[in-house]
Enzyme design. Sequence first.
Site, PDB file in Angstrom:
ATOM      1  N   HIS A  12       0.664   1.454  -2.472  1.00 52.08           N
ATOM      2  CA  HIS A  12       0.716   1.534  -3.934  1.00 52.08           C
ATOM      3  C   HIS A  12       1.186   0.229  -4.579  1.00 52.08           C
ATOM      4  O   HIS A  12       1.705   0.231  -5.691  1.00 52.08           O
ATOM      5  CB  HIS A  12       1.605   2.704  -4.374  1.00 52.08           C
ATOM      6  N   HIS A  59       9.795   4.501  -8.899  1.00 51.02           N
ATOM      7  CA  HIS A  59      10.556   3.265  -8.696  1.00 51.02           C
ATOM      8  C   HIS A  59      11.489   3.048  -9.892  1.00 51.02           C
ATOM      9  O   HIS A  59      11.310   2.110 -10.672  1.00 51.02           O
ATOM     10  CB  HIS A  59       9.619   2.070  -8.544  1.00 51.02           C
ATOM     11  N   HIS A 193       6.526  -3.272   4.853  1.00 52.14           N
ATOM     12  CA  HIS A 193       6.922  -4.280   3.866  1.00 52.14           C
ATOM     13  C   HIS A 193       8.426  -4.248   3.631  1.00 52.14           C
ATOM     14  O   HIS A 193       9.065  -3.212   3.788  1.00 52.14           O
ATOM     15  CB  HIS A 193       6.158  -4.151   2.547  1.00 52.14           C
ATOM     16  N   GLU A 240       8.947   4.185   3.003  1.00 48.70           N
ATOM     17  CA  GLU A 240       8.046   4.963   2.127  1.00 48.70           C
ATOM     18  C   GLU A 240       7.087   5.832   2.944  1.00 48.70           C
ATOM     19  O   GLU A 240       6.583   6.841   2.455  1.00 48.70           O
ATOM     20  CB  GLU A 240       7.216   4.019   1.234  1.00 48.70           C
TER      21      GLU A 240
HETATM   22  C1  DHB Z   1       5.638  -4.322  -3.627  1.00 49.06           C
HETATM   23  C2  DHB Z   1       5.332  -3.190  -2.887  1.00 49.06           C
HETATM   24  C3  DHB Z   1       5.824  -1.958  -3.286  1.00 49.06           C
HETATM   25  O1  DHB Z   1       5.592  -0.807  -2.580  1.00 49.06           O
HETATM   26  C4  DHB Z   1       6.595  -1.853  -4.426  1.00 49.06           C
HETATM   27  O2  DHB Z   1       6.986  -0.633  -4.808  1.00 49.06           O
HETATM   28  C5  DHB Z   1       6.913  -2.986  -5.158  1.00 49.06           C
HETATM   29  C6  DHB Z   1       6.428  -4.231  -4.754  1.00 49.06           C
HETATM   30  C7  DHB Z   1       5.084  -5.651  -3.231  1.00 49.06           C
HETATM   31  O3  DHB Z   1       4.489  -5.796  -2.160  1.00 49.06           O
HETATM   32  O4  DHB Z   1       5.208  -6.595  -4.026  1.00 49.06           O
HETATM   33 FE    FE Z   2       6.939   0.895  -3.388  1.00 51.18          FE
END
Ligand code: DHB
Ligand code: FE
Length: 315
Positions: A12, A59, A193, A240
Amino acid sequence: MARIIAGVTSSHVPAIGAAIDNHRTGEPYWQRVFEGFERSKEWIAKAKPDVVIGVYNDHASAFSVEIIPTFALGTAAEFPIADEGWGPRPVPVVKGHPQLAAHIAQSVILDEFDLTLCNKMEVDHGLTVPLNLMFGTPKEWPCPVIPLAVNVVQYPPPTGNRCFMLGKAIRKAVESYPEDLKVVVFGTGGMSHQISGQRAGLINSKFDHAFLDDLTKNPKKLTRLSHLELMREAGAEGVEMVMWLIMRGALDDKVDEVYRFYTVPASNTAVGHIILENRIRGAKKSAVKSPSKSKKPTPKLKRAAAAQKIQRIRS
Ligand code: DHB
Ligand code: FE
């Protein structure tokens, strides 16, 4: 009777939304990402779900550190688009399905999952970006969407096992709804991530591919991953992915993986996407064609498959 026909997972990443909103999807960096969802859009246009249950995380848009529901089900008729700091995204308002949502609430809570019910809730990129990836940028979303917000932002998030079991309870709820509805469950977020701290920028493709394999074939194994293991392997925000297990719990034990796409990076994140179909007795197999099996794959598809590691597992 309503039934769950399929599950979809997708990252997302908010920058994907920004690329759409700022008309930059044709740039090579973004084209690589969006091409991977072209077949998915065709698949969902054919599958024509009557309702999507969108499992996502907020978020700090609808909620904040003041109120942290572990599982928050959207029971409203409409969910406005949140302002995440630069105005609400120019995407259609998300329309819910209050009747089915209330039914799910009753069934799941009586099954001892203590959901928070939201009769008013704004939704952010966690939900809107996956909707864009699957439905494009229509004037209205093609079907009602029931949001299910999961806390994966503030410790402690729910365990993968709890998520998987909640998916099973949601399935039971859907299947006891009398109207004949086709439901698709989206599990969103991930893949690997980490956006802050010493390991910012971490991506672990080896882990991601194994996670995708297990999601299809051996989801029980994933339910045994601790938060620590998930975060160690997939980064802090990789946690997540527990949300994907809600989707997976809502499906049959054995499913058909009809599509998979993986590319790195989009912003800081590995984009992972899979479509799993329940095996409905007597039903025709999926419309997603495997280029390896179809007689004449188009050059475009061949290129895309080679360049972006698109894997179409079944026809
Ligand atoms: C990013 C990824 C995410 O899942 C998020 O909530 C905010 C930023 C990113 O890769 O920049
Ligand atoms: Fe996220």
